[in-house]
Design a protein around this motif. Structure first.
Motif, PDB file in Angstrom:
ATOM      1  N   GLY A 102       0.829  -1.204   0.000  1.00  0.00           N
ATOM      2  CA  GLY A 102       0.000   0.000   0.000  1.00  0.00           C
ATOM      3  C   GLY A 102       0.858   1.246   0.000  1.00  0.00           C
ATOM      4  O   GLY A 102       1.704   1.434  -0.882  1.00  0.00           O
ATOM      5  N   ARG A 103       0.670   2.097   1.021  1.00  0.00           N
ATOM      6  CA  ARG A 103       1.461   3.333   1.104  1.00  0.00           C
ATOM      7  C   ARG A 103       2.786   3.145   1.823  1.00  0.00           C
ATOM      8  O   ARG A 103       3.507   4.110   2.078  1.00  0.00           O
ATOM      9  CB  ARG A 103       0.631   4.417   1.827  1.00  0.00           C
ATOM     10  N   LEU A 104       3.108   1.913   2.164  1.00  0.00           N
ATOM     11  CA  LEU A 104       4.354   1.623   2.883  1.00  0.00           C
ATOM     12  C   LEU A 104       5.415   1.105   1.925  1.00  0.00           C
ATOM     13  O   LEU A 104       5.131   0.303   1.051  1.00  0.00           O
ATOM     14  CB  LEU A 104       4.110   0.561   3.956  1.00  0.00           C
ATOM     15  N   ARG A 105       6.621   1.594   2.147  1.00  0.00           N
ATOM     16  CA  ARG A 105       7.769   1.079   1.393  1.00  0.00           C
ATOM     17  C   ARG A 105       8.896   0.840   2.385  1.00  0.00           C
ATOM     18  O   ARG A 105       9.264   1.738   3.134  1.00  0.00           O
ATOM     19  CB  ARG A 105       8.205   2.070   0.318  1.00  0.00           C
ATOM     20  N   VAL A 106       9.405  -0.377   2.393  1.00  0.00           N
ATOM     21  CA  VAL A 106      10.492  -0.731   3.294  1.00  0.00           C
ATOM     22  C   VAL A 106      11.712  -1.090   2.473  1.00  0.00           C
ATOM     23  O   VAL A 106      11.602  -1.785   1.463  1.00  0.00           O
ATOM     24  CB  VAL A 106      10.091  -1.923   4.197  1.00  0.00           C
ATOM     25  N   THR A 107      12.850  -0.608   2.908  1.00  0.00           N
ATOM     26  CA  THR A 107      14.112  -0.998   2.297  1.00  0.00           C
ATOM     27  C   THR A 107      14.983  -1.669   3.349  1.00  0.00           C
ATOM     28  O   THR A 107      14.828  -1.438   4.556  1.00  0.00           O
ATOM     29  CB  THR A 107      14.854   0.204   1.713  1.00  0.00           C
ATOM     30  N   LEU A 108      15.877  -2.502   2.887  1.00  0.00           N
ATOM     31  CA  LEU A 108      16.808  -3.195   3.768  1.00  0.00           C
ATOM     32  C   LEU A 108      18.179  -3.202   3.126  1.00  0.00           C
ATOM     33  O   LEU A 108      18.327  -3.594   1.963  1.00  0.00           O
ATOM     34  CB  LEU A 108      16.337  -4.633   4.021  1.00  0.00           C
ATOM     35  N   ASP A 109      19.157  -2.756   3.883  1.00  0.00           N
ATOM     36  CA  ASP A 109      20.549  -2.781   3.434  1.00  0.00           C
ATOM     37  C   ASP A 109      21.330  -3.607   4.444  1.00  0.00           C
ATOM     38  O   ASP A 109      21.715  -3.101   5.506  1.00  0.00           O
ATOM     39  CB  ASP A 109      21.098  -1.355   3.336  1.00  0.00           C
ATOM     40  N   THR A 110      21.559  -4.869   4.130  1.00  0.00           N
ATOM     41  CA  THR A 110      22.223  -5.746   5.090  1.00  0.00           C
ATOM     42  C   THR A 110      23.697  -5.407   5.241  1.00  0.00           C
ATOM     43  O   THR A 110      24.284  -5.704   6.278  1.00  0.00           O
ATOM     44  CB  THR A 110      22.058  -7.219   4.689  1.00  0.00           C
ATOM     45  N   SER A 111      24.278  -4.769   4.236  1.00  0.00           N
ATOM     46  CA  SER A 111      25.693  -4.398   4.358  1.00  0.00           C
ATOM     47  C   SER A 111      25.861  -3.283   5.384  1.00  0.00           C
ATOM     48  O   SER A 111      26.875  -3.213   6.080  1.00  0.00           O
ATOM     49  CB  SER A 111      26.254  -3.961   3.010  1.00  0.00           C
ATOM     50  N   LYS A 112      24.863  -2.424   5.491  1.00  0.00           N
ATOM     51  CA  LYS A 112      24.893  -1.337   6.476  1.00  0.00           C
ATOM     52  C   LYS A 112      24.082  -1.684   7.723  1.00  0.00           C
ATOM     53  O   LYS A 112      24.000  -0.874   8.645  1.00  0.00           O
ATOM     54  CB  LYS A 112      24.348  -0.049   5.860  1.00  0.00           C
ATOM     55  N   LYS A 113      23.464  -2.846   7.716  1.00  0.00           N
ATOM     56  CA  LYS A 113      22.612  -3.265   8.827  1.00  0.00           C
ATOM     57  C   LYS A 113      21.592  -2.158   9.141  1.00  0.00           C
ATOM     58  O   LYS A 113      21.502  -1.673  10.286  1.00  0.00           O
ATOM     59  CB  LYS A 113      23.442  -3.619  10.052  1.00  0.00           C
ATOM     60  N   SER A 114      20.854  -1.773   8.127  1.00  0.00           N
ATOM     61  CA  SER A 114      19.871  -0.716   8.326  1.00  0.00           C
ATOM     62  C   SER A 114      18.650  -0.958   7.459  1.00  0.00           C
ATOM     63  O   SER A 114      18.722  -1.634   6.421  1.00  0.00           O
ATOM     64  CB  SER A 114      20.482   0.655   8.018  1.00  0.00           C
ATOM     65  N   SER A 115      17.542  -0.374   7.902  1.00  0.00           N
ATOM     66  CA  SER A 115      16.291  -0.466   7.181  1.00  0.00           C
ATOM     67  C   SER A 115      15.588   0.878   7.289  1.00  0.00           C
ATOM     68  O   SER A 115      15.820   1.644   8.229  1.00  0.00           O
ATOM     69  CB  SER A 115      15.407  -1.559   7.785  1.00  0.00           C
ATOM     70  N   SER A 116      14.737   1.156   6.315  1.00  0.00           N
ATOM     71  CA  SER A 116      13.925   2.357   6.410  1.00  0.00           C
ATOM     72  C   SER A 116      12.482   2.019   6.089  1.00  0.00           C
ATOM     73  O   SER A 116      12.196   1.102   5.303  1.00  0.00           O
ATOM     74  CB  SER A 116      14.429   3.450   5.458  1.00  0.00           C
ATOM     75  N   LEU A 117      11.587   2.767   6.735  1.00  0.00           N
ATOM     76  CA  LEU A 117      10.153   2.651   6.479  1.00  0.00           C
ATOM     77  C   LEU A 117       9.678   3.997   5.969  1.00  0.00           C
ATOM     78  O   LEU A 117       9.857   5.015   6.641  1.00  0.00           O
ATOM     79  CB  LEU A 117       9.398   2.280   7.758  1.00  0.00           C
ATOM     80  N   LEU A 118       9.105   3.987   4.787  1.00  0.00           N
ATOM     81  CA  LEU A 118       8.553   5.195   4.189  1.00  0.00           C
ATOM     82  C   LEU A 118       7.041   5.075   4.144  1.00  0.00           C
ATOM     83  O   LEU A 118       6.520   4.073   3.637  1.00  0.00           O
ATOM     84  CB  LEU A 118       9.109   5.400   2.775  1.00  0.00           C
ATOM     85  N   ILE A 119       6.361   6.062   4.686  1.00  0.00           N
ATOM     86  CA  ILE A 119       4.904   6.145   4.571  1.00  0.00           C
ATOM     87  C   ILE A 119       4.614   7.319   3.644  1.00  0.00           C
ATOM     88  O   ILE A 119       4.972   8.461   3.953  1.00  0.00           O
ATOM     89  CB  ILE A 119       4.232   6.369   5.935  1.00  0.00           C
ATOM     90  N   THR A 120       3.990   7.043   2.522  1.00  0.00           N
ATOM     91  CA  THR A 120       3.702   8.115   1.575  1.00  0.00           C
ATOM     92  C   THR A 120       2.317   8.697   1.827  1.00  0.00           C
ATOM     93  O   THR A 120       1.436   8.034   2.383  1.00  0.00           O
ATOM     94  CB  THR A 120       3.780   7.593   0.132  1.00  0.00           C
ATOM     95  N   ALA A 121       2.157   9.952   1.424  1.00  0.00           N
ATOM     96  CA  ALA A 121       0.866  10.636   1.523  1.00  0.00           C
ATOM     97  C   ALA A 121       0.235  10.412   2.892  1.00  0.00           C
ATOM     98  O   ALA A 121      -0.856   9.853   3.017  1.00  0.00           O
ATOM     99  CB  ALA A 121      -0.067  10.157   0.410  1.00  0.00           C
ATOM    100  N   SER A 122       0.921  10.841   3.925  1.00  0.00           N
ATOM    101  CA  SER A 122       0.509  10.538   5.297  1.00  0.00           C
ATOM    102  C   SER A 122      -0.883  11.081   5.606  1.00  0.00           C
ATOM    103  O   SER A 122      -1.335  12.087   5.037  1.00  0.00           O
ATOM    104  CB  SER A 122       1.527  11.102   6.281  1.00  0.00           C
ATOM    105  N   ARG A 123      -1.530  10.382   6.537  1.00  0.00           N
ATOM    106  CA  ARG A 123      -2.869  10.746   6.990  1.00  0.00           C
ATOM    107  C   ARG A 123      -2.856  10.892   8.502  1.00  0.00           C
ATOM    108  O   ARG A 123      -1.992  10.327   9.177  1.00  0.00           O
ATOM    109  CB  ARG A 123      -3.871   9.660   6.605  1.00  0.00           C
ATOM    110  N   ALA A 124      -3.814  11.599   9.047  1.00  0.00           N
ATOM    111  CA  ALA A 124      -3.896  11.771  10.504  1.00  0.00           C
ATOM    112  C   ALA A 124      -3.925  10.420  11.211  1.00  0.00           C
ATOM    113  O   ALA A 124      -3.346  10.256  12.289  1.00  0.00           O
ATOM    114  CB  ALA A 124      -5.129  12.594  10.865  1.00  0.00           C
ATOM    115  N   ALA A 125      -4.551   9.425  10.581  1.00  0.00           N
ATOM    116  CA  ALA A 125      -4.665   8.100  11.199  1.00  0.00           C
ATOM    117  C   ALA A 125      -3.330   7.367  11.272  1.00  0.00           C
ATOM    118  O   ALA A 125      -3.225   6.331  11.953  1.00  0.00           O
ATOM    119  CB  ALA A 125      -5.672   7.254  10.419  1.00  0.00           C
TER     120      ALA A 125
END
Lengths: 110, 114
Positions: free
Chosen positions: A59-82
């Motif tokens: 849906g509006r969520l996008r997750v990335t994973l970089d195992t070489s950097k041991k990091s992840s990001s969560l992107l929420i697009t078009a945010s809503r109050a909920a």
């Protein structure tokens, strides 16, 4: 940093903007998961990304994973109050144990 | 959508008393867990349970704690001789399989020890 540390600790944006939250971890993982927690409520599973995946959408969520950097990001697009909630990443320290970070408190302003 | 149900939602108990927190996991799930969250802190793993046995536990889960699956549906966490520092949200969770599957968490029981 400890296993599953998120940043920022708090994020406040306007409705309609995108929100990005980051997570770092220390040990090797099989998967990384993101959960949402509304104030005083339980944890809701949002998305799981396997260690051999680099990006995943739901849906509006996008997750990335970089195992070489041991990091992840969560992107929420078009945010809503909920979307106002705390967001946690969790890594599988073992097959039957998740380790959670401190979380990011996201506030969406109308 | 199937849910993990926890009761009670809020429990207040005197220090030194025993409490039992109850959970009904999703019916076809095989793995059960308890986590806790002290106010303002991280969600912490307590114990995992499979095939009527504890499969893994944290250092928090000492002799004060025990878990049981008394019948085919309930999964309980017993805390003996409660202390003030046991005050927290306790979350039950279940998962169908191990590996690359997310957990389903209940809404939690807020335990207040006074």
């Amino acid at each position: 940093s400890q296993q599953g540390e998120e940043d920022p600790q708090a994020l406040s944006i306007q409705e309609g903007e995108n929100a990005t939250m980051n997570c770092s971890y220390k040990t090797s993982i099989n998967n990384l998961q993101w959960y949402r927690q509304n104030s005083g409520r339980g944890l809701v599973h949002l998305i799981l990304i396997r260690s051999n995946e680099r990006e995943k959408h739901s849906g509006r969520l996008r997750v990335t994973l970089d195992t070489s950097k041991k990091s992840s990001s969560l992107l929420i697009t078009a945010s809503r109050a909920a979307d106002t909630a705390s967001y946690f990443c969790a890594t599988d320290e073992s097959a039957q144990k998740l380790v959670f970070g401190q979380g990011t408190r996201l506030t969406i302003n109308p | 959508e199937p849910e993990v149900t926890q009761t009670p939602s809020h429990q207040v108990t005197q220090m030194g008393q025993e409490v039992i927190l109850r959970c009904v996991p999703i019916s076809n799930h095989l793995y059960f867990y308890w986590y806790r969250q002290i106010l303002g802190q991280k969600v912490e793993f307590l114990v995992s349970f499979y095939n009527n046995e504890i499969s893994e536990k944290s250092e928090i889960f000492d002799d004060q704690f025990s878990v049981e699956r008394p019948d085919g549906s309930n999964f309980t966490l017993k805390i003996r001789s409660t202390k003030l520092e046991d005050s927290a949200m306790y979350f039950c969770a279940s998962s169908e399989l191990l590996g690359n599957y997310g957990y389903t968490f209940g809404s939690g029981t807020r335990l207040t020890v006074v």
